[in-house]
Design a protein around this motif. Structure first.
Motif, PDB file in Angstrom:
ATOM      1  N   ILE A 442       0.844  -1.191   0.000  1.00  0.00           N
ATOM      2  CA  ILE A 442       0.000   0.000   0.000  1.00  0.00           C
ATOM      3  C   ILE A 442       0.885   1.248   0.000  1.00  0.00           C
ATOM      4  CG2 ILE A 442      -1.703   1.287   1.340  1.00  0.00           C
ATOM      5  CD1 ILE A 442      -2.848  -1.320   2.290  1.00  0.00           C
ATOM      6  N   HIS A 443       0.474   2.232  -0.813  1.00  0.00           N
ATOM      7  CA  HIS A 443       1.169   3.518  -0.957  1.00  0.00           C
ATOM      8  C   HIS A 443       2.522   3.371  -1.644  1.00  0.00           C
ATOM      9  CE1 HIS A 443      -1.992   4.959   1.572  1.00  0.00           C
ATOM     10  NE2 HIS A 443      -1.541   4.360   2.671  1.00  0.00           N
ATOM     11  N   GLU A 444       2.777   2.230  -2.338  1.00  0.00           N
ATOM     12  CA  GLU A 444       4.039   2.125  -3.088  1.00  0.00           C
ATOM     13  C   GLU A 444       4.051   3.098  -4.250  1.00  0.00           C
ATOM     14  OE1 GLU A 444       6.619  -1.040  -5.809  1.00  0.00           O
ATOM     15  OE2 GLU A 444       4.777  -1.693  -4.813  1.00  0.00           O
ATOM     16  N   PHE A 445       2.890   3.249  -4.925  1.00  0.00           N
ATOM     17  CA  PHE A 445       2.789   4.124  -6.089  1.00  0.00           C
ATOM     18  C   PHE A 445       1.938   5.341  -5.721  1.00  0.00           C
ATOM     19  CE2 PHE A 445       3.117  -0.248  -7.670  1.00  0.00           C
ATOM     20  CZ  PHE A 445       4.269  -0.153  -8.433  1.00  0.00           C
ATOM     21  N   SER A 446       2.403   6.492  -6.126  1.00  0.00           N
ATOM     22  CA  SER A 446       1.621   7.701  -5.907  1.00  0.00           C
ATOM     23  C   SER A 446       0.599   7.863  -7.027  1.00  0.00           C
ATOM     24  CB  SER A 446       2.533   8.924  -5.856  1.00  0.00           C
ATOM     25  OG  SER A 446       3.151   9.130  -7.115  1.00  0.00           O
ATOM     26  N   ALA A 447      -0.458   8.598  -6.736  1.00  0.00           N
ATOM     27  CA  ALA A 447      -1.495   8.830  -7.741  1.00  0.00           C
ATOM     28  C   ALA A 447      -0.939   9.603  -8.931  1.00  0.00           C
ATOM     29  CB  ALA A 447      -2.676   9.574  -7.110  1.00  0.00           C
ATOM     30  N   GLN A 448      -0.009  10.522  -8.676  1.00  0.00           N
ATOM     31  CA  GLN A 448       0.583  11.303  -9.756  1.00  0.00           C
ATOM     32  C   GLN A 448       1.382  10.409 -10.710  1.00  0.00           C
ATOM     33  OE1 GLN A 448       3.225  14.360  -8.404  1.00  0.00           O
ATOM     34  NE2 GLN A 448       3.598  15.189 -10.455  1.00  0.00           N
ATOM     35  N   SER A 449       2.161   9.483 -10.164  1.00  0.00           N
ATOM     36  CA  SER A 449       2.952   8.590 -11.010  1.00  0.00           C
ATOM     37  C   SER A 449       2.054   7.666 -11.818  1.00  0.00           C
ATOM     38  CB  SER A 449       3.913   7.772 -10.142  1.00  0.00           C
ATOM     39  OG  SER A 449       4.867   8.602  -9.523  1.00  0.00           O
ATOM     40  N   LEU A 450       1.014   7.130 -11.194  1.00  0.00           N
ATOM     41  CA  LEU A 450       0.103   6.231 -11.904  1.00  0.00           C
ATOM     42  C   LEU A 450      -0.630   6.962 -13.023  1.00  0.00           C
ATOM     43  CD1 LEU A 450      -1.425   4.153  -8.952  1.00  0.00           C
ATOM     44  CD2 LEU A 450       0.242   3.392 -10.641  1.00  0.00           C
ATOM     45  N   LEU A 451      -1.062   8.187 -12.749  1.00  0.00           N
ATOM     46  CA  LEU A 451      -1.759   8.948 -13.779  1.00  0.00           C
ATOM     47  C   LEU A 451      -0.825   9.291 -14.934  1.00  0.00           C
ATOM     48  CD1 LEU A 451      -4.484  10.190 -14.474  1.00  0.00           C
ATOM     49  CD2 LEU A 451      -3.744  12.295 -13.347  1.00  0.00           C
ATOM     50  N   ARG A 486      -5.467   0.475  -9.965  1.00  0.00           N
ATOM     51  CA  ARG A 486      -4.708   0.792  -8.748  1.00  0.00           C
ATOM     52  C   ARG A 486      -5.013   2.215  -8.284  1.00  0.00           C
ATOM     53  NH1 ARG A 486      -0.244  -2.566  -6.216  1.00  0.00           N
ATOM     54  NH2 ARG A 486       0.425  -1.208  -4.504  1.00  0.00           N
ATOM     55  N   LEU A 487      -5.264   3.123  -9.239  1.00  0.00           N
ATOM     56  CA  LEU A 487      -5.659   4.480  -8.869  1.00  0.00           C
ATOM     57  C   LEU A 487      -6.956   4.474  -8.068  1.00  0.00           C
ATOM     58  CD1 LEU A 487      -4.897   6.760 -11.959  1.00  0.00           C
ATOM     59  CD2 LEU A 487      -4.266   7.213  -9.586  1.00  0.00           C
ATOM     60  N   VAL A 488      -7.929   3.739  -8.573  1.00  0.00           N
ATOM     61  CA  VAL A 488      -9.196   3.632  -7.849  1.00  0.00           C
ATOM     62  C   VAL A 488      -8.966   2.970  -6.494  1.00  0.00           C
ATOM     63  CG1 VAL A 488     -11.525   2.632  -7.888  1.00  0.00           C
ATOM     64  CG2 VAL A 488     -10.543   3.577  -9.981  1.00  0.00           C
TER      65      VAL A 488
END
Length: 779
Positions: A442-451, A486-488
């Motif tokens: 959990i929290h490995e990827f940030s929303a900004q990076s995924l987007l 993963r964003l959701v």
């Protein structure tokens, strides 16, 4: 000395480049488009119906039960060979791709320890070399190997003869082209090409190999009819999916749901057996590679993302964000289909008309852009500190780029930091998906990076699809879907504040939703996702997002393969007829076309004239009774007429029939002589040379025609004709006036047969008044 070698190398490169043709060659261009895309009349159909002429009946009469058992055994043996061959091809491709990728990332990582610029250039050059090799193979050696191949195979199993798609050079081009394109880091996968590879292996085994390259065996040439080849190719398609995903049941269902138009229970068993053999071959190869015999090939080689240790339960509140994932998948999937349709149409109409050099330029340019994005964007991303390590967790932070695992250290100033964007960008697609699916991260990827990754990779996937390289869309679709899933999941975790919610579970659901919204598969895709994740508890959720995404996608356009098939000029008969057909009759569908018929005894000169003047592939054969009444006695295929003209052994001087039913003289042809070679145009009328004396002779067509073609009355609805045509795999249907009389009616009990005794070889119908249902008097 070094300068001489360099100069010789440059001259060799110029020589190879100068030999690239500027114009299109072959039946298929670099993206698999038919040369007759805008002229569907040039597309021929396959003869899936058994031609029950006298040559066939005489051959069948000489075969006993022993031959029938031998024939069944050979079919099962071929299913075994298809499974072994497809499994070995998949192992070879995966080992090659993983080793190329491993060498690439290892070399790049070693160089960037000293200079990021030098590592960047090496990374671009390696990818460029691999992609160039793939594009060169496709444009120069096997143009039919471009793309995924699934629309073409689907068309073949639908009854459409597409030259070149099942040849030996197509198989070789598909294998080595896939290694170059996937190993070169393009936004595409090798799973679709594996389906095409399995179909090619099955077809080549059915025809005994390749005669052009002197790789044939006569004892393998047991199945020469289109009907038998269709069954083998179906086994090959299922084997390809089973090899790509290690999903044998999913492979069977994929063949049933997505590519075939005709199915029977006997074929189901052989397809299942083939998929099981593939699973055994792949599992054996993976076990052998675990001991370090395959170089960089490791647990990241074959697609298997085990998330059995992830989220085990879900609450009712989570159904809403999961439904949202399904809606997003349907919208993005439909948009992907529309964008790829526009881009492929533009390529066909403008870019690829400029020749093969432009196709190679394009593939190399996309390779450079992809390399720049995958290497450059992570450099702009700020590194994040590693989370507190769990002593019971196997996850290590950080890990070197290119190595299997999460938390990649890339351009980070501190040792205990990682780059979340490099974890999914600067990695192989299989490892990136495994990272997105991973649990306890959990929290490995940030929303900004995924987007950022979603926007860039989605754009690259749209642009890359349709280039002159083998390209599958399964893995890129999983990458796109797992990213927004993963964003959701991130938003769901932050909103509900529950500890038992795993972001990796939402990534899996996102992957399923995008594939469902793009490819519109349901049952087979659901089983494939369960098999590759080894988590049966998520089955209801996968079913939910698939149903939603397919419903949303269907509201905008058709599936990816149907759209691409239409763009390639492949006239597929879909499972459902059009609504307008309900108001049309068979006669209206025929229009005002003039039917060209042949007399039973026809002059050779007349046959040649008819074959030269039109391109029809079937001709009604008529005869006259003693009362002068005209009777349609059967259907004569164009290919059979060409065989008779080429052999000349059935020419006769007399214009009279050879017998009352055409069977009074011995048949001088084997039934296999009339079989057309697979993926070939067969004999042409221009290839046959006849003397003036030959043209004055006659042929009695009765022994060679199909005496029992399918017939429908002229006022039958076109919907019923459509269903009959597609479900039986027909090529021709006669439309006739209403019959003047009925000589019998067949019911269910007339079709049930029983043996008189256990030792008796004769069978009888339960009803004694068995008569033909479709015996009409033509007026």
């Amino acid at each position: 000395m070094l300068s001489n070698h360099f100069q010789n190398g440059m001259e060799t490169a110029r020589l190879v480049w100068s030999r690239l043709p500027h114009s299109e060659e072959g039946e298929l261009d670099g993206v698999g488009l038919l040369s007759t895309t805008d002229n569907r009349n040039g597309v021929e159909s396959l003869d899936y119906v058994v031609i029950e002429n006298y040559a066939y009946r005489e051959e069948q009469a000489q075969r006993g039960k022993l031959y029938v058992g031998y024939n069944v055994g050979v079919k099962w043996f071929f299913a075994l060979l298809i499974g072994v061959g497809t499994g070995l091809a998949a192992v070879f491709i995966n080992i090659s791709v993983e080793n190329f990728a491993g060498w690439k990332f290892s070399l790049t990582f070693n160089i960037i320890q000293k200079s990021y610029l030098a590592g960047f250039l090496i990374y671009i050059l390696i990818n460029l070399a691999l992609v160039f090799s793939s594009a060169y193979i496709i444009t120069q050696f096997a143009p039919a190997a471009a793309g995924s191949g699934i629309p073409e195979i689907k068309g073949y199993l639908n009854g459409i003869d597409i030259p070149g798609i099942l040849l030996f050079r197509t198989l070789i081009g598909k294998i080595f082209g896939s290694i170059g394109s996937v190993g070169g880091g393009l936004a595409l996968g090798k799973e679709g090409p594996l389906v095409h590879i399995g179909a090619c292996i099955a077809s080549l085994l059915g025809q005994g190999g390749s005669t052009k390259y002197h790789l044939s065996s006569r004892w393998l040439q047991g199945f020469k009819s289109d009907r038998d080849r269709r069954d083998l190719v179906t086994c090959g398609c299922a084997a390809g999916v089973a090899a790509a995903f290690r999903a044998p049941v999913g492979g069977v269902l994929f063949a049933l749901e997505e590519v075939t138009s005709w199915w029977r229970s006997q074929l189901m068993w052989r397809v299942f057996f083939t998929s099981a053999i593939v699973a055994i071959v792949v599992r054996t190869a993976m076990g052998w590679c675990k001991s370090g015999n395959c170089g960089h090939f490791g647990s990241g080689g074959f697609i298997i993302w085990d998330i059995s240790g992830g989220q085990e339960d879900y609450s009712f509140e989570e159904l809403l964000p999961m439904a949202v994932i399904g809606v997003i998948g349907g919208l993005l999937g439909a948009l992907f289909n529309q964008l790829t349709n526009y881009v492929t149409r533009w390529r066909r109409n403008y870019l690829h008309k400029k020749g093969n050099r432009v196709k190679i330029y394009e593939a190399c340019l996309i390779s450079v852009i992809t390399s720049v994005i995958s290497f450059g964007l992570p450099l702009l991303r700020k590194c994040s500190p590693c989370p507190d390590s769990d002593p019971h967790s196997e996850i290590e932070c950080p890990r070197a780029p290119g190595m299997y695992g999460n938390y990649v250290n890339f351009y980070c100033t501190k040792d205990k930091e990682y780059n979340d964007l490099a974890t999914i960008f600067f990695n192989t697609q299989d490892d990136a998906i495994r990272n997105l699916f991973s649990a306890k991260t959990i929290h490995e990827f940030s929303a900004q990076s995924l987007l950022t990754f979603l926007v860039m990779f989605y754009t690259l996937a749209v642009v890359t699809f349709g280039t002159a390289v083998p390209a599958g869309q399964f893995v890129p679709g999983i990458m796109i879907g797992s990213t927004y899933g993963r964003l959701v999941g991130i938003f769901t975790v932050n909103h509900y504040k529950k500890l038992n919610i795993e972001e990796g579970t939402y990534a899996l659901l996102g992957a399923a939703s995008f594939l469902g919204g793009s490819m519109r598969m349901t049952v087979s895709l659901c089983v494939i996702m369960v098999e590759i994740t080894n988590n049966l508890k998520l089955l209801p959720l996968i079913m939910l997002v698939l149903l939603i995404s397919k419903a949303v996608g269907d509201a905008f356009n058709e599936g990816l393969y149907e759209e691409q098939a239409r763009l390639r000029g492949i006239p597929l008969l879909e499972s459902r007829p059009k609504y307008e057909m309900r108001k049309m009759t068979a006669r209206e569908a025929c229009g005002n076309q003039k039917v060209l018929s042949l007399p039973r005894v026809v002059k050779v000169a007349d046959v040649v004239s008819i074959l030269r003047s039109n391109k029809h592939n079937g001709f009604p054969v008529i005869d006259h009774t003693r009362n002068g009444e005209t009777l349609v006695i059967g259907l004569m295929l164009r290919s059979h007429l060409l065989v008779l003209l080429q052999s000349k052994i059935d020419f006769q001087h007399s214009p009279l029939p050879c017998g009352p039913k055409g069977g009074s003289r011995a048949i001088r042809h084997n039934f296999s002589e009339f079989a057309k070679p697979v993926s070939s145009k067969g004999i042409s009328i221009n290839d046959i040379h006849l003397s003036s004396d030959d043209l004055e002779m006659y042929i009695d067509l009765a022994p060679f025609l199909n005496p029992s073609p399918y017939v429908v009355p002229e006022d039958m609805s076109l919907t019923k004709v459509y269903n009959l045509f597609r479900q039986l795999g027909l090529r021709h249907i006669f439309v006739v006036p209403r019959a003047s009389r009925v000589i019998g009616v067949i019911t269910r009990k007339d079709l049930l047969i029983e043996e008189e005794s256990e030792d008796s070889a004769t069978v009888e119908l339960q009803s004694t008044n068995v008569r033909s249902l479709c015996c009409f008097t033509f007026v």
